[in-house]
Write a protein that holds these residues in place. Structure first.
Motif, PDB file in Angstrom:
ATOM      1  N   LYS A   1     -13.058  -3.030 -19.843  1.00 38.10           N
ATOM      2  CA  LYS A   1     -13.580  -3.562 -18.583  1.00 38.10           C
ATOM      3  C   LYS A   1     -13.504  -5.075 -18.692  1.00 38.10           C
ATOM      4  N   LEU A   2     -12.847  -5.704 -17.715  1.00 39.01           N
ATOM      5  CA  LEU A   2     -12.689  -7.152 -17.722  1.00 39.01           C
ATOM      6  C   LEU A   2     -13.984  -7.820 -17.277  1.00 39.01           C
ATOM      7  N   LEU A   3     -14.410  -8.826 -18.016  1.00 36.91           N
ATOM      8  CA  LEU A   3     -15.639  -9.543 -17.721  1.00 36.91           C
ATOM      9  C   LEU A   3     -15.393 -10.793 -16.884  1.00 36.91           C
ATOM     10  N   LYS A   4     -14.156 -11.278 -16.903  1.00 33.57           N
ATOM     11  CA  LYS A   4     -13.811 -12.449 -16.100  1.00 33.57           C
ATOM     12  C   LYS A   4     -12.330 -12.386 -15.742  1.00 33.57           C
ATOM     13  N   ASP A   5     -11.929 -13.132 -14.728  1.00 30.55           N
ATOM     14  CA  ASP A   5     -10.521 -13.188 -14.342  1.00 30.55           C
ATOM     15  C   ASP A   5      -9.707 -13.757 -15.502  1.00 30.55           C
ATOM     16  N   ARG A   6      -8.529 -13.164 -15.720  1.00 30.86           N
ATOM     17  CA  ARG A   6      -7.722 -13.588 -16.863  1.00 30.86           C
ATOM     18  C   ARG A   6      -6.267 -13.285 -16.612  1.00 30.86           C
ATOM     19  N   ASP A   7      -5.404 -14.260 -16.771  1.00 27.96           N
ATOM     20  CA  ASP A   7      -3.960 -14.049 -16.802  1.00 27.96           C
ATOM     21  C   ASP A   7      -3.578 -13.896 -18.267  1.00 27.96           C
ATOM     22  N   PHE A   8      -3.067 -12.725 -18.631  1.00 29.35           N
ATOM     23  CA  PHE A   8      -2.800 -12.411 -20.031  1.00 29.35           C
ATOM     24  C   PHE A   8      -1.302 -12.309 -20.276  1.00 29.35           C
ATOM     25  N   THR A   9      -0.820 -13.044 -21.255  1.00 28.52           N
ATOM     26  CA  THR A   9       0.566 -12.960 -21.713  1.00 28.52           C
ATOM     27  C   THR A   9       0.547 -12.366 -23.118  1.00 28.52           C
ATOM     28  N   PRO A  10       1.069 -11.141 -23.269  1.00 25.44           N
ATOM     29  CA  PRO A  10       1.046 -10.509 -24.588  1.00 25.44           C
ATOM     30  C   PRO A  10       1.918 -11.251 -25.586  1.00 25.44           C
ATOM     31  N   PRO A  11       1.459 -11.360 -26.834  1.00 25.72           N
ATOM     32  CA  PRO A  11       2.223 -12.098 -27.845  1.00 25.72           C
ATOM     33  C   PRO A  11       3.561 -11.446 -28.180  1.00 25.72           C
ATOM     34  N   ASP A  12       3.702 -10.129 -27.968  1.00 23.83           N
ATOM     35  CA  ASP A  12       4.946  -9.447 -28.320  1.00 23.83           C
ATOM     36  C   ASP A  12       6.013  -9.537 -27.225  1.00 23.83           C
ATOM     37  N   ASP A  13       5.653  -9.993 -26.018  1.00 24.01           N
ATOM     38  CA  ASP A  13       6.629 -10.146 -24.941  1.00 24.01           C
ATOM     39  C   ASP A  13       6.196 -11.292 -24.038  1.00 24.01           C
ATOM     40  N   ARG A  14       6.649 -12.481 -24.343  1.00 22.67           N
ATOM     41  CA  ARG A  14       6.215 -13.683 -23.630  1.00 22.67           C
ATOM     42  C   ARG A  14       6.772 -13.766 -22.209  1.00 22.67           C
ATOM     43  N   ARG A  15       7.665 -12.830 -21.848  1.00 26.06           N
ATOM     44  CA  ARG A  15       8.235 -12.839 -20.494  1.00 26.06           C
ATOM     45  C   ARG A  15       7.299 -12.199 -19.482  1.00 26.06           C
ATOM     46  N   VAL A  16       6.223 -11.568 -19.946  1.00 22.16           N
ATOM     47  CA  VAL A  16       5.316 -10.809 -19.080  1.00 22.16           C
ATOM     48  C   VAL A  16       3.969 -11.519 -18.991  1.00 22.16           C
ATOM     49  N   THR A  17       3.411 -11.581 -17.788  1.00 27.24           N
ATOM     50  CA  THR A  17       2.042 -12.048 -17.607  1.00 27.24           C
ATOM     51  C   THR A  17       1.349 -11.057 -16.683  1.00 27.24           C
ATOM     52  N   VAL A  18       0.184 -10.558 -17.113  1.00 26.97           N
ATOM     53  CA  VAL A  18      -0.576  -9.595 -16.334  1.00 26.97           C
ATOM     54  C   VAL A  18      -1.832 -10.281 -15.826  1.00 26.97           C
ATOM     55  N   ALA A  19      -2.078 -10.197 -14.515  1.00 20.84           N
ATOM     56  CA  ALA A  19      -3.271 -10.797 -13.915  1.00 20.84           C
ATOM     57  C   ALA A  19      -4.378  -9.745 -13.868  1.00 20.84           C
TER      58      ALA A  19
ATOM     59  N   GLY B   1     -14.199  -7.145 -13.508  1.00 18.98           N
ATOM     60  CA  GLY B   1     -14.663  -5.851 -13.021  1.00 18.98           C
ATOM     61  C   GLY B   1     -13.636  -4.742 -13.107  1.00 18.98           C
ATOM     62  N   MET B   2     -12.366  -5.080 -13.333  1.00 16.29           N
ATOM     63  CA  MET B   2     -11.333  -4.048 -13.454  1.00 16.29           C
ATOM     64  C   MET B   2     -11.582  -3.213 -14.702  1.00 16.29           C
ATOM     65  N   GLU B   3     -11.378  -1.900 -14.586  1.00 15.90           N
ATOM     66  CA  GLU B   3     -11.427  -0.994 -15.726  1.00 15.90           C
ATOM     67  C   GLU B   3     -10.023  -0.424 -15.872  1.00 15.90           C
TER      68      GLU B   3
ATOM     69  N   ALA C   1     -13.146  -9.298 -22.217  1.00 15.52           N
ATOM     70  CA  ALA C   1     -13.272  -7.876 -21.910  1.00 15.52           C
ATOM     71  C   ALA C   1     -14.208  -7.191 -22.901  1.00 15.52           C
ATOM     72  N   GLU C   2     -14.613  -5.960 -22.527  1.00 12.64           N
ATOM     73  CA  GLU C   2     -15.380  -5.118 -23.443  1.00 12.64           C
ATOM     74  C   GLU C   2     -14.766  -3.727 -23.422  1.00 12.64           C
ATOM     75  N   GLU C   3     -14.818  -3.040 -24.555  1.00 16.66           N
ATOM     76  CA  GLU C   3     -14.261  -1.696 -24.620  1.00 16.66           C
ATOM     77  C   GLU C   3     -15.201  -0.729 -23.933  1.00 16.66           C
ATOM     78  N   ILE C   4     -14.639   0.225 -23.187  1.00 15.94           N
ATOM     79  CA  ILE C   4     -15.427   1.260 -22.522  1.00 15.94           C
ATOM     80  C   ILE C   4     -14.868   2.621 -22.917  1.00 15.94           C
ATOM     81  N   SER C   5     -15.635   3.668 -22.655  1.00 17.84           N
ATOM     82  CA  SER C   5     -15.146   5.006 -22.974  1.00 17.84           C
ATOM     83  C   SER C   5     -14.111   5.434 -21.936  1.00 17.84           C
ATOM     84  N   THR C   6     -13.256   6.351 -22.332  1.00 17.84           N
ATOM     85  CA  THR C   6     -12.209   6.849 -21.451  1.00 17.84           C
ATOM     86  C   THR C   6     -12.836   7.600 -20.285  1.00 17.84           C
TER      87      THR C   6
END
Length: 85
Positions: A4-22, A26-28, A45-50
């Protein structure tokens, strides 16, 4: 892993710098474990149950396994009849 996202975040994964996920606060969402650990470590973010799957959808494809109808939440979505023209 589900987070669960705690704040807005644009995330670029370290394994693929061509991708950015907004991600928005509140998103789960389900993410790769490596991504989730990074977001949790930085406090975004915080981990939540499936979350549970809808009834009748054992394979997770979004359709009731017995009838083939689309499953919406825990209810089978009914198609509305179009009025005769």
């Amino acid at each position: 892993m589900w987070i669960k996202l705690l704040k807005d975040r644009d995330f670029t994964p370290p394994d693929d710098r061509r991708v950015t996920v907004a991600y928005r606060a509140g998103m789960e969402v389900s993410v790769k474990r490596a991504w989730g650990m990074i977001l949790i470590a930085e406090g975004s973010a915080e981990e939540i149950s499936t979350p549970p799957r809808p009834l009748g959808d054992a394979d997770g494809d979004g359709h009731d396994d017995a009838t083939g109808q689309f499953v919406e939440g825990n209810k089978v979505a009914r198609r509305r009849k179009r009025p005769a023209t």
